[in-house]
Design a protein around this motif. Structure first.
Motif, PDB file in Angstrom:
ATOM      1  N   THR A 147      40.979  34.217  50.397  1.00  0.00           N
ATOM      2  CA  THR A 147      41.559  32.946  49.962  1.00  0.00           C
ATOM      3  C   THR A 147      40.467  32.143  50.759  1.00  0.00           C
ATOM      4  O   THR A 147      41.042  30.531  50.265  1.00  0.00           O
ATOM      5  CB  THR A 147      42.479  32.390  51.341  1.00  0.00           C
ATOM      6  N   TRP A 148      39.531  31.743  50.698  1.00  0.00           N
ATOM      7  CA  TRP A 148      37.944  31.124  51.255  1.00  0.00           C
ATOM      8  C   TRP A 148      36.499  31.842  50.724  1.00  0.00           C
ATOM      9  O   TRP A 148      37.298  32.209  50.083  1.00  0.00           O
ATOM     10  CB  TRP A 148      38.173  31.267  52.651  1.00  0.00           C
ATOM     11  N   ALA A 149      36.167  30.518  50.720  1.00  0.00           N
ATOM     12  CA  ALA A 149      34.975  30.091  50.189  1.00  0.00           C
ATOM     13  C   ALA A 149      33.580  29.481  50.368  1.00  0.00           C
ATOM     14  O   ALA A 149      33.908  28.220  50.103  1.00  0.00           O
ATOM     15  CB  ALA A 149      34.643  30.187  48.215  1.00  0.00           C
TER      16      ALA A 149
ATOM     17  N   ASN B 126      34.891  40.385  48.558  1.00  0.00           N
ATOM     18  CA  ASN B 126      35.679  40.500  48.656  1.00  0.00           C
ATOM     19  C   ASN B 126      36.213  39.212  47.985  1.00  0.00           C
ATOM     20  O   ASN B 126      35.768  38.021  48.213  1.00  0.00           O
ATOM     21  CB  ASN B 126      36.441  40.096  49.714  1.00  0.00           C
ATOM     22  N   TYR B 127      35.759  39.163  46.560  1.00  0.00           N
ATOM     23  CA  TYR B 127      35.677  37.909  45.107  1.00  0.00           C
ATOM     24  C   TYR B 127      36.965  38.247  44.651  1.00  0.00           C
ATOM     25  O   TYR B 127      37.680  38.788  44.080  1.00  0.00           O
ATOM     26  CB  TYR B 127      34.817  38.736  44.462  1.00  0.00           C
TER      27      TYR B 127
ATOM     28  N   LEU C   4      40.680  38.788  40.207  1.00  0.00           N
ATOM     29  CA  LEU C   4      40.327  39.726  41.790  1.00  0.00           C
ATOM     30  C   LEU C   4      40.035  40.354  42.114  1.00  0.00           C
ATOM     31  O   LEU C   4      40.135  41.364  41.316  1.00  0.00           O
ATOM     32  CB  LEU C   4      42.052  38.679  42.457  1.00  0.00           C
ATOM     33  N   GLU C   5      39.211  40.738  42.979  1.00  0.00           N
ATOM     34  CA  GLU C   5      38.464  41.640  42.646  1.00  0.00           C
ATOM     35  C   GLU C   5      37.511  42.101  44.150  1.00  0.00           C
ATOM     36  O   GLU C   5      36.242  41.463  45.119  1.00  0.00           O
ATOM     37  CB  GLU C   5      36.989  42.093  41.714  1.00  0.00           C
TER      38      GLU C   5
ATOM     39  N   ASP D  59      46.264  40.756  52.996  1.00  0.00           N
ATOM     40  CA  ASP D  59      46.353  42.833  52.478  1.00  0.00           C
ATOM     41  C   ASP D  59      47.237  43.267  52.911  1.00  0.00           C
ATOM     42  O   ASP D  59      46.980  43.100  54.753  1.00  0.00           O
ATOM     43  CB  ASP D  59      45.609  42.669  51.310  1.00  0.00           C
ATOM     44  N   ALA D  60      47.779  44.157  52.914  1.00  0.00           N
ATOM     45  CA  ALA D  60      48.817  44.898  53.532  1.00  0.00           C
ATOM     46  C   ALA D  60      48.066  46.299  54.125  1.00  0.00           C
ATOM     47  O   ALA D  60      48.903  47.072  54.855  1.00  0.00           O
ATOM     48  CB  ALA D  60      49.663  45.850  52.145  1.00  0.00           C
TER      49      ALA D  60
END
Ligand code: BMA
Length: 383
Positions: free
Chosen positions: A58-60, A339-340, A349-350, A358-359
């Motif tokens: 969610t960030w960069a 985490n991209y 999304l990869e 995430d879960a």
């Protein structure tokens, strides 16, 4: 004459005795890292993560931020970085991370007591062109020319060019030092997954002699320029059927490898991954132990925490599938890839690593609570 020989012998004995009494030379940064990592095996398995301080789901590029830290309150013990693009003199690597930022984060992680590993996805020396081309043209994944390795070995038409690429790579590696001038110890992992055929150095494109020649050529250059701080990691891919004979064919030799790794993703059905892991992890771990080498899971993960065959989310993958498959063989570390999330600009999304987004978040927190892996504060006591 006899007297001269006697005196000479005595002098020699004297020198030898004197040398014996001298202290052994101080261990190099690389030797210290190897020692440290073998000692840490008794403490647990280190969590490693590719590109951890650069971006998450969610960030960069937020100073100090990390998906691992957001989830577990601390940075990974090991951080992985890729130098693909440095051979061209590029300012950013193949994943658009500026090389200056990579250097800063490598030094920062070293200063906080963390361990660094570096991989390299060099472009294709035969097909790369100055003009932008559509992926994979010119990249490490470009397989249109199958003669690359032969052409970059000594005598080959691209040898000098590749030598320049190595010069640029090692010039950059030489800058990985603290402000006090201390070289950062680096686990360097070139030519990874050489047993698959998706990179230009892959299995189908080299004979064993060519492959080992390429390994040696790269290593000799790195050794000449960085003689004290590099730990060499050799890492094939998970294939489920390693045997001594197959493995030894392209193994550069005990004098050329410090760490044996395996890149182990679950791309197919879960059962197939588990069986493959049982065989290959045991094989490589045993080979490493017999040859006095470190052992690690040099890449791993379940892409987007989703079974790639059934497309089902697998929230307990880390605790139920992955950790049990590596626990007994005690690797030094396991390194999920980056985490991209490029969806905001129409890209993929990869992600592979731990994330609060995430879960698997609760599963991973529970694993950390029971000390199933180590983060940087767990390894901070430096020797
Ligand atoms: C691959 C993918 C690519 C990336 C490369 C190097 O597995 O994630 O998008 O460029 O690794 O990080």
């Amino acid at each position: 004459m006899k007297k001269t020989i006697l005196l000479a012998t005595l002098a020699l004995v004297g020198i030898t005795a004197c040398t014996d009494k001298q202290e052994a030379p101080a261990p190099t940064e690389a030797q210290q890292l190897i020692e440290r990592m073998s000692a840490l095996r008794d403490k647990g398995i280190m969590y490693a993560h590719q590109d951890d301080p650069f971006y998450g789901i969610t960030w960069a590029y937020e100073e100090g931020r990390s998906d691992t830290k957001d989830l577990l309150g601390d940075y990974p013990a090991v951080m992985g970085f890729d130098l693909g693009g440095i051979e061209m003199g590029d300012l950013k690597n193949l994943d658009s991370v500026p090389f200056t930022t990579i250097r800063e984060e490598i030094v920062k992680h070293h200063q906080r007591g963390g361990i660094i590993t570096v991989s390299w996805h060099p472009r294709n020396p035969m097909t790369d062109t100055p003009e932008p081309q559509a992926f994979p043209a010119g990249s490490a994944w470009d397989l249109t020319d199958t003669t690359v390795v032969r052409n970059i070995l000594p005598g080959g038409e691209k040898h000098e060019m590749f030598d320049l690429w190595l010069e640029r790579l090692t010039d950059y590696m030489l800058t990985l030092k603290t402000p006090e001038g201390e070289m950062v110890p680096i686990i360097f992992r070139p030519l990874h997954e050489y047993d698959g055929s998706w990179f230009w150095w892959g299995d189908k494109f080299t004979t064993p002699e060519q492959f080992v020649g390429l390994w040696n050529m790269i290593q000799d250059k790195v050794r000449a320029k960085l003689p004290t701080n590099i730990v060499y990691a050799f890492s094939p891919n998970l294939n489920g059927f390693w045997t001594d004979e197959k493995f030894l064919a392209k193994y550069p030799g005990d004098d050329r490898v410090d760490l044996l790794g395996i890149d182990a993703y679950q791309w197919g059905p879960e059962e197939q991954f588990v069986i493959g892991m049982q065989r290959d992890v045991a094989f490589i771990a045993t080979f490493a132990a017999e040859h006095g080498k470190l052992f690690a899971i040099t890449e791993c993960g379940l892409k987007n925490l989703t079974n790639q065959v059934t497309q089902e989310p697998t929230p307990d993958w880390w605790s139920r599938v992955f950790m049990p498959s590596v626990k007994d063989s005690k690797p030094c570390y396991f390194l999920p890839w980056r985490n991209y999330n490029g969806t905001a600009h129409g890209d993929k999304l990869e992600y592979f690593g731990f994330t609060p987004d995430d879960a698997s978040a609760n599963d991973v927190k529970a694993l950390y609570a029971e000390k199933a892996f180590l983060l940087v504060k767990d390894i901070q006591t430096r020797p």
